[in-house]
Design a protein around this motif. Sequence first.
Motif, PDB file in Angstrom:
ATOM      1  N   LEU A  78      42.561  70.505  -7.116  1.00 15.62           N
ATOM      2  CA  LEU A  78      42.873  70.139  -8.499  1.00 15.62           C
ATOM      3  C   LEU A  78      41.707  69.430  -9.179  1.00 15.62           C
ATOM      4  N   GLY A  79      40.832  68.829  -8.396  1.00 10.31           N
ATOM      5  CA  GLY A  79      39.702  68.111  -8.976  1.00 10.31           C
ATOM      6  C   GLY A  79      38.559  69.016  -9.390  1.00 10.31           C
ATOM      7  N   LYS A  80      38.624  70.295  -9.041  1.00  5.96           N
ATOM      8  CA  LYS A  80      37.569  71.228  -9.424  1.00  5.96           C
ATOM      9  C   LYS A  80      37.877  71.823 -10.790  1.00  5.96           C
ATOM     10  N   GLU A  81      36.902  72.504 -11.349  1.00  7.65           N
ATOM     11  CA  GLU A  81      37.086  73.164 -12.630  1.00  7.65           C
ATOM     12  C   GLU A  81      36.997  74.663 -12.457  1.00  7.65           C
ATOM     13  N   GLY A  82      37.564  75.409 -13.407  1.00  9.27           N
ATOM     14  CA  GLY A  82      37.439  76.853 -13.402  1.00  9.27           C
ATOM     15  C   GLY A  82      38.571  77.550 -12.676  1.00  9.27           C
ATOM     16  N   PRO A  83      38.323  78.776 -12.197  1.00 11.09           N
ATOM     17  CA  PRO A  83      39.381  79.605 -11.593  1.00 11.09           C
ATOM     18  C   PRO A  83      40.055  78.968 -10.391  1.00 11.09           C
ATOM     19  N   SER A 101      48.603  77.193 -10.315  1.00  6.21           N
ATOM     20  CA  SER A 101      49.587  78.268 -10.238  1.00  6.21           C
ATOM     21  C   SER A 101      50.345  78.247  -8.919  1.00  6.21           C
ATOM     22  N   LEU A 102      49.630  78.039  -7.830  1.00  5.52           N
ATOM     23  CA  LEU A 102      50.279  78.035  -6.523  1.00  5.52           C
ATOM     24  C   LEU A 102      51.170  76.819  -6.333  1.00  5.52           C
ATOM     25  N   LEU A 103      50.697  75.654  -6.727  1.00  8.74           N
ATOM     26  CA  LEU A 103      51.531  74.452  -6.587  1.00  8.74           C
ATOM     27  C   LEU A 103      52.798  74.580  -7.420  1.00  8.74           C
ATOM     28  N   THR A 104      52.679  75.181  -8.592  1.00 10.51           N
ATOM     29  CA  THR A 104      53.861  75.409  -9.422  1.00 10.51           C
ATOM     30  C   THR A 104      54.830  76.338  -8.712  1.00 10.51           C
ATOM     31  N   ALA A 105      54.297  77.410  -8.142  1.00 10.67           N
ATOM     32  CA  ALA A 105      55.153  78.398  -7.490  1.00 10.67           C
ATOM     33  C   ALA A 105      55.731  77.893  -6.173  1.00 10.67           C
ATOM     34  N   LEU A 106      55.077  76.938  -5.533  1.00 16.21           N
ATOM     35  CA  LEU A 106      55.588  76.420  -4.266  1.00 16.21           C
ATOM     36  C   LEU A 106      56.776  75.489  -4.447  1.00 16.21           C
ATOM     37  N   GLY A 107      57.068  75.124  -5.686  1.00 20.69           N
ATOM     38  CA  GLY A 107      58.328  74.466  -6.002  1.00 20.69           C
ATOM     39  C   GLY A 107      58.468  73.043  -5.515  1.00 20.69           C
ATOM     40  N   VAL A 108      59.694  72.704  -5.096  1.00 25.25           N
ATOM     41  CA  VAL A 108      60.053  71.326  -4.768  1.00 25.25           C
ATOM     42  C   VAL A 108      59.179  70.719  -3.671  1.00 25.25           C
ATOM     43  N   PRO A 109      58.861  71.446  -2.582  1.00 27.00           N
ATOM     44  CA  PRO A 109      57.984  70.827  -1.572  1.00 27.00           C
ATOM     45  C   PRO A 109      56.643  70.394  -2.151  1.00 27.00           C
ATOM     46  N   THR A 146      57.171  67.308  -4.377  1.00 27.34           N
ATOM     47  CA  THR A 146      57.370  66.100  -3.577  1.00 27.34           C
ATOM     48  C   THR A 146      56.053  65.567  -3.039  1.00 27.34           C
ATOM     49  N   ARG A 147      55.231  66.464  -2.511  1.00 29.25           N
ATOM     50  CA  ARG A 147      53.960  66.026  -1.950  1.00 29.25           C
ATOM     51  C   ARG A 147      53.016  65.531  -3.050  1.00 29.25           C
ATOM     52  N   LEU A 148      53.012  66.224  -4.180  1.00 27.75           N
ATOM     53  CA  LEU A 148      52.150  65.823  -5.290  1.00 27.75           C
ATOM     54  C   LEU A 148      52.548  64.442  -5.803  1.00 27.75           C
ATOM     55  N   THR A 149      53.829  64.154  -5.855  1.00 23.22           N
ATOM     56  CA  THR A 149      54.304  62.845  -6.296  1.00 23.22           C
ATOM     57  C   THR A 149      53.814  61.740  -5.366  1.00 23.22           C
ATOM     58  N   LEU A 150      53.817  62.011  -4.062  1.00 18.13           N
ATOM     59  CA  LEU A 150      53.355  61.014  -3.098  1.00 18.13           C
ATOM     60  C   LEU A 150      51.857  60.753  -3.215  1.00 18.13           C
ATOM     61  N   GLU A 151      51.108  61.759  -3.662  1.00 17.67           N
ATOM     62  CA  GLU A 151      49.652  61.639  -3.708  1.00 17.67           C
ATOM     63  C   GLU A 151      49.134  61.127  -5.045  1.00 17.67           C
ATOM     64  N   LEU A 152      49.990  60.912  -6.035  1.00 19.72           N
ATOM     65  CA  LEU A 152      49.521  60.553  -7.374  1.00 19.72           C
ATOM     66  C   LEU A 152      48.606  59.338  -7.374  1.00 19.72           C
ATOM     67  N   GLY A 153      48.948  58.337  -6.575  1.00 21.24           N
ATOM     68  CA  GLY A 153      48.159  57.109  -6.560  1.00 21.24           C
ATOM     69  C   GLY A 153      46.761  57.284  -6.003  1.00 21.24           C
ATOM     70  N   GLN A 179      41.894  65.030 -11.456  1.00 20.65           N
ATOM     71  CA  GLN A 179      42.965  65.573 -10.634  1.00 20.65           C
ATOM     72  C   GLN A 179      44.332  65.301 -11.250  1.00 20.65           C
ATOM     73  N   LEU A 180      44.498  64.117 -11.814  1.00 18.26           N
ATOM     74  CA  LEU A 180      45.776  63.777 -12.434  1.00 18.26           C
ATOM     75  C   LEU A 180      46.062  64.665 -13.643  1.00 18.26           C
ATOM     76  N   SER A 181      45.031  64.990 -14.409  1.00 14.49           N
ATOM     77  CA  SER A 181      45.230  65.865 -15.566  1.00 14.49           C
ATOM     78  C   SER A 181      45.747  67.224 -15.112  1.00 14.49           C
ATOM     79  N   ALA A 182      45.155  67.766 -14.050  1.00 16.17           N
ATOM     80  CA  ALA A 182      45.634  69.041 -13.511  1.00 16.17           C
ATOM     81  C   ALA A 182      47.018  68.889 -12.888  1.00 16.17           C
ATOM     82  N   ALA A 183      47.269  67.740 -12.244  1.00 20.63           N
ATOM     83  CA  ALA A 183      48.595  67.496 -11.667  1.00 20.63           C
ATOM     84  C   ALA A 183      49.664  67.484 -12.753  1.00 20.63           C
ATOM     85  N   CYS A 184      49.342  66.925 -13.919  1.00 17.92           N
ATOM     86  CA  CYS A 184      50.291  66.942 -15.040  1.00 17.92           C
ATOM     87  C   CYS A 184      50.579  68.366 -15.494  1.00 17.92           C
TER      88      CYS A 184
END
Length: 839
Positions: free
Chosen positions: A390-395, A402-410, A413-420, A426-431
């Motif tokens: 998520l910290g990289k730019e481009g494709p 796209s993949l994190l969105t498609a991987l759904g709840v798991p 959950t993991r992204l929420t734990l890593e926010l800090g 990375q946070l901008s892409a996480a949003c």
Amino acid sequence: MLTQKIGSARHRRWLTAVSLGFALTAPEAHANLRSQVITAGTGEQTVLAVGFDDQGHLLTEVCQKRPCSPDHGTQVLIPESLKNRLSEAEIRVVPLGLKRHAVWIRIGDGQGEHAWNWLGAAPLRPTPPPSSKAPLPPTAPQALVLFSDWTGTETPNQKTPVLALSLSAANAQGERSLLLGEERPALSLCGRKAPFDAKILDPLSLSFVPAKVQLLDARERAQATHLQATAALSDETSRLQLELTPSWASTGKLPQPGWASPGKLPQPGSDQGWFVAHKNDGYGEFLVLRGPQIPLTSLLLTLPKEGSTRRGPNAFWVASQGALFHVDLPKSGTQGELLQVAFPTPISGQCVALVLDHTDGATDTTEVGFTSVAAQALSLPSLEELILVLGKEGPEQQQAISLLTALGVPALTRLTLELGKLNEQQLSAACDVLDHFSCADTSYPFSKLLANSSLLIAERARARLRMCGPAAASGLSQAFSEAKQDSESVPVAAEFAAFAPEMAVLALAPRLTGQSSVRQELRASFARAARAPAGAAAVRKVLIQDDLSPAISLELLRALGPYAATFMPEVGKAYARAHQAQDFESRFLLLEPAGYLEAGYPPARADLGVALTQKDWRLRAQAAASIRQASRFAPALVRLLGDEHQRVRQAALGVLLGPSAQFAEPAVLQLLRDDPWPLVRASAAQTLGALKGAALTDSALQASLTDTSPEVRASVAEALGARGAATAAQPLLARLEDQEETVEVRIASATALGEMCAVSALNSLTRRTQALSDPTAPSDAQLLGRAALRALVRLNPSDLQKRLAPLKARTAPPAVRAAAGRAASSSVSRCQEAPVKKP
């Protein structure tokens, strides 16, 4: 069905008898007709003859029986742009069923599939009454025009009607239905055109009627690969699953985000899943899903449990770009279980369409569909790897999103734990990932981001939560309860109080402690929640809790502030608990709530009375400042005007405002004249400005324009303006013109002259105002000029625009031009139009 091309060699000569018995031409053809077709006149239809003459006219004729020719028939208007393309026209006789026929003419304009169409049919034969011996009329009415319009798109994004043979195979008699609908280029069955609002030509009524049709082509269905769904193995369910986002459907509500969680069965009564709104077997209904642009190896799906009106189909098609599969489902024991559809070779995940086939045992109360659908792919990166990307730019970043969105709840959950642990990029892409999930799923991680050090990230989280509204309540509640730092709890509390006031009241009450600045922020949030109708009942519950400490009870009273009295009698219990604390700070802070409650709560009134006589001047000053109705404490306030401490005298003056404090005017006048402290004399002037006393007061204020303190002189000028003391206009004008006077006093004098509508000050105010047009003017001159501008607009002379002209000139600073425009158009209360005086 017969299709003729007019330009072909065999249609340049007389037509011979046509096969299949649809049209007869040889005995009825006419020399002036280039081409013609004639329907059979069976199935209780009359005969329809259609043809083109040598001039390019399209003619139609309806006859009761053959022979029949269109050479003297009704002319059909053809678009002028097609006159030179008639040789490309196609004429078709379409068997409809019931031995009835229609004639379809299509003329392309050379732009792809863009073509003009005419579809007509012969009307039914009139049936005379049985008793009638009258012969049938020799001619029949005109042709029934079933469709006449353009089809096919000229531009890629254009909606257009579509007229076509249905995609089902013809029956033994060669009959196929005619389909009429609307194509929307932005929507398709993964590249396959799919008409909306489909209608079928009904041979009985000879009109188009709404119908459900199979949109997958019969030839493609015949070549589809057959698959069998099987129970998913445990190792398959443990692998990461990709959620497919619902894009559009033929009918039924689109599933909500996060619906495709095959490992989780829906709760009873849940709306999870996709089921067709139209009852019965749902044949031909479809759902289009979007996924990441990676190859998919299988689908995972669940069907509804037995015992409900919902059920899964016996079979369905899976359509992707360039591939079609026909999937059979197990006949029993699959309801509520996880099933797998494995593809022989991976398919594109960018688009997957599910098209229902047959459903055994469906009735008019059955809803057919799927409880959940997800997908699997080979060689997926781990969640940890995707989050790092998520910290990289481009494709690469876009693929990770796209993949994190498609991987759904798991993944969520993991992204929420890593926010800090994530940086701002990375946070901008996480949003971006979080934005694809529902408010219920993402309100917690967005709540945690409210305290982020990046203002952009915090504001983005705040905007999303506000868009979610009450749906964000559970996430805000969780984030607030987990907040360990004040910097985390304060921003969450502000949003919590706005969208879940009842929950916020109960959660905030025990937390109204800690550092002073934090208590102030939390009290503000509590007060906001308490003022909401939903929060009021919760406030009353909190106020009567006997286990609340005196400190929290005090903070509750301070938070309620002027609204405390509306929570009587419950607020009295909180006051009694707070009163138990006898330390100085608690006694001092309780006086402000006492001021709001004393009118209807005797203990609070008694506490104020006692505090007004305390030895510590801080308690006397705070008690005086907390009084809300001066007339109820008149003797005590007059006494305090002579208090030995200047802060007490100033506090008493601060509450002696308005006509109800007229009783104190003599004592206030004495303070204005004699008090040794400038801050007290200035406060006395402010108090007199709010009193509507006798001319004696005006004279006293005017005399104080020469006070040694500029703070007092400024307050006196403001008081004279508030009282509208016109007799003080000249002394105030002198203050305004005095170059040695401080700018604060001159500004107050200019404002007062405007308030009292002093026409004599017009020219002086104009000069001060016009000084703003000089960009090099010192800051004091600019401050004075702006005050003079407001006063000049208030005076409202008839030549106001002329006086403001220098400020609107092109050479004036842009900010000055804007200020002049705002002032001239402001809705401030103005004096009667003042007479013009020469500047």
